[in-house]
Write a protein that holds these residues in place. Structure first.
Motif, PDB file in Angstrom:
ATOM      1  N   PRO A 102       0.836  -1.207   0.000  1.00  0.00           N
ATOM      2  CA  PRO A 102       0.000   0.000   0.000  1.00  0.00           C
ATOM      3  C   PRO A 102       0.874   1.262   0.000  1.00  0.00           C
ATOM      4  O   PRO A 102       1.991   1.251   0.496  1.00  0.00           O
ATOM      5  N   ASN A 103       0.338   2.327  -0.565  1.00  0.00           N
ATOM      6  CA  ASN A 103       1.053   3.595  -0.654  1.00  0.00           C
ATOM      7  C   ASN A 103       0.184   4.662  -0.010  1.00  0.00           C
ATOM      8  O   ASN A 103      -1.002   4.752  -0.267  1.00  0.00           O
ATOM      9  N   GLN A 104       0.807   5.466   0.833  1.00  0.00           N
ATOM     10  CA  GLN A 104       0.064   6.510   1.537  1.00  0.00           C
ATOM     11  C   GLN A 104       0.460   7.879   1.014  1.00  0.00           C
ATOM     12  O   GLN A 104       1.634   8.152   0.817  1.00  0.00           O
ATOM     13  N   ILE A 105      -0.543   8.731   0.784  1.00  0.00           N
ATOM     14  CA  ILE A 105      -0.301  10.116   0.406  1.00  0.00           C
ATOM     15  C   ILE A 105      -0.573  10.974   1.638  1.00  0.00           C
ATOM     16  O   ILE A 105      -1.589  10.811   2.313  1.00  0.00           O
ATOM     17  N   ASP A 106       0.394  11.820   1.963  1.00  0.00           N
ATOM     18  CA  ASP A 106       0.228  12.774   3.065  1.00  0.00           C
ATOM     19  C   ASP A 106      -0.105  14.129   2.459  1.00  0.00           C
ATOM     20  O   ASP A 106       0.584  14.599   1.556  1.00  0.00           O
ATOM     21  N   LEU A 107      -1.163  14.760   2.965  1.00  0.00           N
ATOM     22  CA  LEU A 107      -1.682  16.009   2.412  1.00  0.00           C
ATOM     23  C   LEU A 107      -1.528  17.111   3.447  1.00  0.00           C
ATOM     24  O   LEU A 107      -2.063  17.017   4.549  1.00  0.00           O
ATOM     25  N   THR A 108      -0.769  18.137   3.081  1.00  0.00           N
ATOM     26  CA  THR A 108      -0.519  19.266   3.979  1.00  0.00           C
ATOM     27  C   THR A 108      -1.273  20.476   3.462  1.00  0.00           C
ATOM     28  O   THR A 108      -1.085  20.904   2.328  1.00  0.00           O
ATOM     29  N   ASN A 109      -2.121  21.028   4.314  1.00  0.00           N
ATOM     30  CA  ASN A 109      -3.013  22.123   3.958  1.00  0.00           C
ATOM     31  C   ASN A 109      -2.324  23.475   4.188  1.00  0.00           C
ATOM     32  O   ASN A 109      -1.864  23.761   5.286  1.00  0.00           O
ATOM     33  N   PHE A 110      -2.281  24.303   3.139  1.00  0.00           N
ATOM     34  CA  PHE A 110      -1.737  25.663   3.228  1.00  0.00           C
ATOM     35  C   PHE A 110      -2.812  26.710   2.913  1.00  0.00           C
ATOM     36  O   PHE A 110      -2.499  27.837   2.541  1.00  0.00           O
ATOM     37  N   SER A 111      -4.077  26.346   3.044  1.00  0.00           N
ATOM     38  CA  SER A 111      -5.181  27.245   2.717  1.00  0.00           C
ATOM     39  C   SER A 111      -5.170  28.468   3.620  1.00  0.00           C
ATOM     40  O   SER A 111      -4.725  28.410   4.769  1.00  0.00           O
ATOM     41  N   THR A 112      -5.663  29.587   3.079  1.00  0.00           N
ATOM     42  CA  THR A 112      -5.764  30.821   3.857  1.00  0.00           C
ATOM     43  C   THR A 112      -7.214  31.286   3.888  1.00  0.00           C
ATOM     44  O   THR A 112      -7.999  30.987   2.992  1.00  0.00           O
ATOM     45  N   ASN A 113      -7.559  32.032   4.935  1.00  0.00           N
ATOM     46  CA  ASN A 113      -8.890  32.601   5.128  1.00  0.00           C
ATOM     47  C   ASN A 113      -9.971  31.516   5.146  1.00  0.00           C
ATOM     48  O   ASN A 113     -11.068  31.706   4.656  1.00  0.00           O
ATOM     49  N   ALA A 114      -9.635  30.353   5.703  1.00  0.00           N
ATOM     50  CA  ALA A 114     -10.586  29.240   5.769  1.00  0.00           C
ATOM     51  C   ALA A 114     -10.720  28.760   7.205  1.00  0.00           C
ATOM     52  O   ALA A 114      -9.773  28.845   7.990  1.00  0.00           O
ATOM     53  N   THR A 115     -11.907  28.251   7.536  1.00  0.00           N
ATOM     54  CA  THR A 115     -12.163  27.756   8.894  1.00  0.00           C
ATOM     55  C   THR A 115     -12.580  26.292   8.920  1.00  0.00           C
ATOM     56  O   THR A 115     -12.584  25.676   9.975  1.00  0.00           O
ATOM     57  N   SER A 116     -12.952  25.727   7.777  1.00  0.00           N
ATOM     58  CA  SER A 116     -13.288  24.305   7.742  1.00  0.00           C
ATOM     59  C   SER A 116     -12.859  23.715   6.406  1.00  0.00           C
ATOM     60  O   SER A 116     -12.728  24.430   5.402  1.00  0.00           O
ATOM     61  N   TYR A 117     -12.646  22.400   6.422  1.00  0.00           N
ATOM     62  CA  TYR A 117     -12.084  21.717   5.262  1.00  0.00           C
ATOM     63  C   TYR A 117     -12.794  20.395   5.030  1.00  0.00           C
ATOM     64  O   TYR A 117     -13.205  19.731   5.981  1.00  0.00           O
ATOM     65  N   ILE A 118     -12.904  20.019   3.764  1.00  0.00           N
ATOM     66  CA  ILE A 118     -13.377  18.687   3.402  1.00  0.00           C
ATOM     67  C   ILE A 118     -12.423  18.142   2.343  1.00  0.00           C
ATOM     68  O   ILE A 118     -12.248  18.741   1.281  1.00  0.00           O
ATOM     69  N   TRP A 119     -11.797  17.006   2.669  1.00  0.00           N
ATOM     70  CA  TRP A 119     -10.929  16.312   1.728  1.00  0.00           C
ATOM     71  C   TRP A 119     -11.755  15.232   1.048  1.00  0.00           C
ATOM     72  O   TRP A 119     -12.440  14.460   1.713  1.00  0.00           O
ATOM     73  N   GLY A 120     -11.669  15.155  -0.270  1.00  0.00           N
ATOM     74  CA  GLY A 120     -12.367  14.116  -1.017  1.00  0.00           C
ATOM     75  C   GLY A 120     -11.380  13.305  -1.832  1.00  0.00           C
ATOM     76  O   GLY A 120     -10.364  13.827  -2.295  1.00  0.00           O
ATOM     77  N   TYR A 121     -11.702  12.019  -2.000  1.00  0.00           N
ATOM     78  CA  TYR A 121     -10.806  11.101  -2.697  1.00  0.00           C
ATOM     79  C   TYR A 121     -11.593  10.402  -3.799  1.00  0.00           C
ATOM     80  O   TYR A 121     -12.700   9.905  -3.557  1.00  0.00           O
ATOM     81  N   SER A 122     -11.029  10.324  -4.997  1.00  0.00           N
ATOM     82  CA  SER A 122     -11.759   9.770  -6.134  1.00  0.00           C
ATOM     83  C   SER A 122     -12.019   8.269  -6.021  1.00  0.00           C
ATOM     84  O   SER A 122     -12.902   7.757  -6.697  1.00  0.00           O
ATOM     85  N   ASP A 123     -11.299   7.571  -5.153  1.00  0.00           N
ATOM     86  CA  ASP A 123     -11.477   6.122  -5.054  1.00  0.00           C
ATOM     87  C   ASP A 123     -12.459   5.696  -3.971  1.00  0.00           C
ATOM     88  O   ASP A 123     -12.710   4.509  -3.801  1.00  0.00           O
ATOM     89  N   THR A 124     -13.030   6.657  -3.237  1.00  0.00           N
ATOM     90  CA  THR A 124     -13.950   6.310  -2.157  1.00  0.00           C
ATOM     91  C   THR A 124     -14.895   7.472  -1.872  1.00  0.00           C
ATOM     92  O   THR A 124     -14.507   8.628  -2.020  1.00  0.00           O
ATOM     93  N   PRO A 125     -16.115   7.197  -1.461  1.00  0.00           N
ATOM     94  CA  PRO A 125     -17.027   8.287  -1.088  1.00  0.00           C
ATOM     95  C   PRO A 125     -16.712   8.878   0.293  1.00  0.00           C
ATOM     96  O   PRO A 125     -17.286   9.878   0.685  1.00  0.00           O
ATOM     97  N   THR A 126     -15.774   8.282   1.003  1.00  0.00           N
ATOM     98  CA  THR A 126     -15.396   8.756   2.333  1.00  0.00           C
ATOM     99  C   THR A 126     -14.695  10.103   2.229  1.00  0.00           C
ATOM    100  O   THR A 126     -13.880  10.315   1.340  1.00  0.00           O
ATOM    101  N   THR A 127     -15.015  11.014   3.148  1.00  0.00           N
ATOM    102  CA  THR A 127     -14.341  12.308   3.208  1.00  0.00           C
ATOM    103  C   THR A 127     -13.672  12.455   4.561  1.00  0.00           C
ATOM    104  O   THR A 127     -13.919  11.693   5.486  1.00  0.00           O
ATOM    105  N   ASN A 128     -12.826  13.459   4.659  1.00  0.00           N
ATOM    106  CA  ASN A 128     -12.086  13.733   5.879  1.00  0.00           C
ATOM    107  C   ASN A 128     -12.202  15.231   6.140  1.00  0.00           C
ATOM    108  O   ASN A 128     -12.082  16.027   5.208  1.00  0.00           O
ATOM    109  N   THR A 129     -12.419  15.630   7.387  1.00  0.00           N
ATOM    110  CA  THR A 129     -12.600  17.050   7.707  1.00  0.00           C
ATOM    111  C   THR A 129     -11.475  17.621   8.564  1.00  0.00           C
ATOM    112  O   THR A 129     -11.627  18.693   9.133  1.00  0.00           O
ATOM    113  N   THR A 130     -10.355  16.934   8.630  1.00  0.00           N
ATOM    114  CA  THR A 130      -9.222  17.452   9.393  1.00  0.00           C
ATOM    115  C   THR A 130      -8.476  18.508   8.578  1.00  0.00           C
ATOM    116  O   THR A 130      -8.632  18.597   7.364  1.00  0.00           O
ATOM    117  N   THR A 131      -7.652  19.301   9.243  1.00  0.00           N
ATOM    118  CA  THR A 131      -6.880  20.326   8.540  1.00  0.00           C
ATOM    119  C   THR A 131      -5.901  19.689   7.560  1.00  0.00           C
ATOM    120  O   THR A 131      -5.824  20.072   6.403  1.00  0.00           O
TER     121      THR A 131
END
Length: 189
Positions: A102-131
């Motif tokens: 298995p291969n893991q992708i680590d995603l680092t958020n550099f967004s500005t002027n934001a207070t909430s996040y939703i990460w989406g992945y094309s291989d699954t309907p599961t989302t993640n709301t962490t920074t």
């Protein structure tokens, strides 16, 4: 004389969004004229001499939207103030932690002027709301990661990263052999 009321279509206006201001009138106005001040950051898309106007704002701030209507009996101007909110900026980096699966992708958020996040992945309907997030992949294929950044005003920006994963571990494990003397998979090793 005619009368007019400006109808603001939404409580939240964000930069870059197309807004259509409409009007409610009486006494059959024959001419319409829309103005917005300040004019900096205002893009009239259509309708400055009609009963509705389509506009977008490139800068956040408070704007005065005015409509002048007239007919043979007179002219009247009405105004309303609108708040235009700045969009967040959705930005992230992606890095892979291994070769093969298995291969893991680590995603680092550099967004500005934001207070909430939703990460989406094309291989699954599961989302993640962490920074920041991570996600595992178990097979070769084309994938996309999407980050939706939202600010306190409800304005949204979206960014995506598309990539292709292939098994580059160098190990090939055939699961079939064909002893037919054609030189391909004739011997099971």
């Amino acid at each position: 004389a005619p009368t007019a009321t400006i109808v603001v279509p939404t409580a939240t206006i964000c930069t870059g969004q197309t807004i259509v201001f409409t009007s409610t009138t009486t006494n059959a106005p024959t001419a319409f004229s829309w103005t917005i001040n300040p004019t900096t950051g205002v893009n009239f898309i259509s309708g400055t001499t009609q009963s509705l106007v389509s506009v977008s704002f490139s800068l956040a701030g408070i704007y005065t939207v005015s409509l002048t209507v007239s007919n043979l009996s007179g002219t009247v101007t009405t105004s309303t103030n609108v708040l235009v909110n700045a969009n967040p900026t959705s930005v992230f980096s992606a890095s892979f932690t291994s070769v093969g699966f298995p291969n893991q992708i680590d995603l680092t958020n550099f967004s500005t002027n934001a207070t909430s996040y939703i990460w989406g992945y094309s291989d699954t309907p599961t989302t993640n709301t962490t920074t920041n997030a991570s996600h595992s992949y178990t097979a070769s294929g084309a994938y996309t990661v999407t980050l939706v950044a939202t600010n306190v005003s409800g304005c949204v920006d979206i960014s995506s990263y598309s990539f292709y994963l292939s098994d580059s571990s160098g190990i090939t494990c055939p699961n079939i052999f064909t002893p037919n003397a054609d030189g391909i998979n004739d011997i099971f090793k």
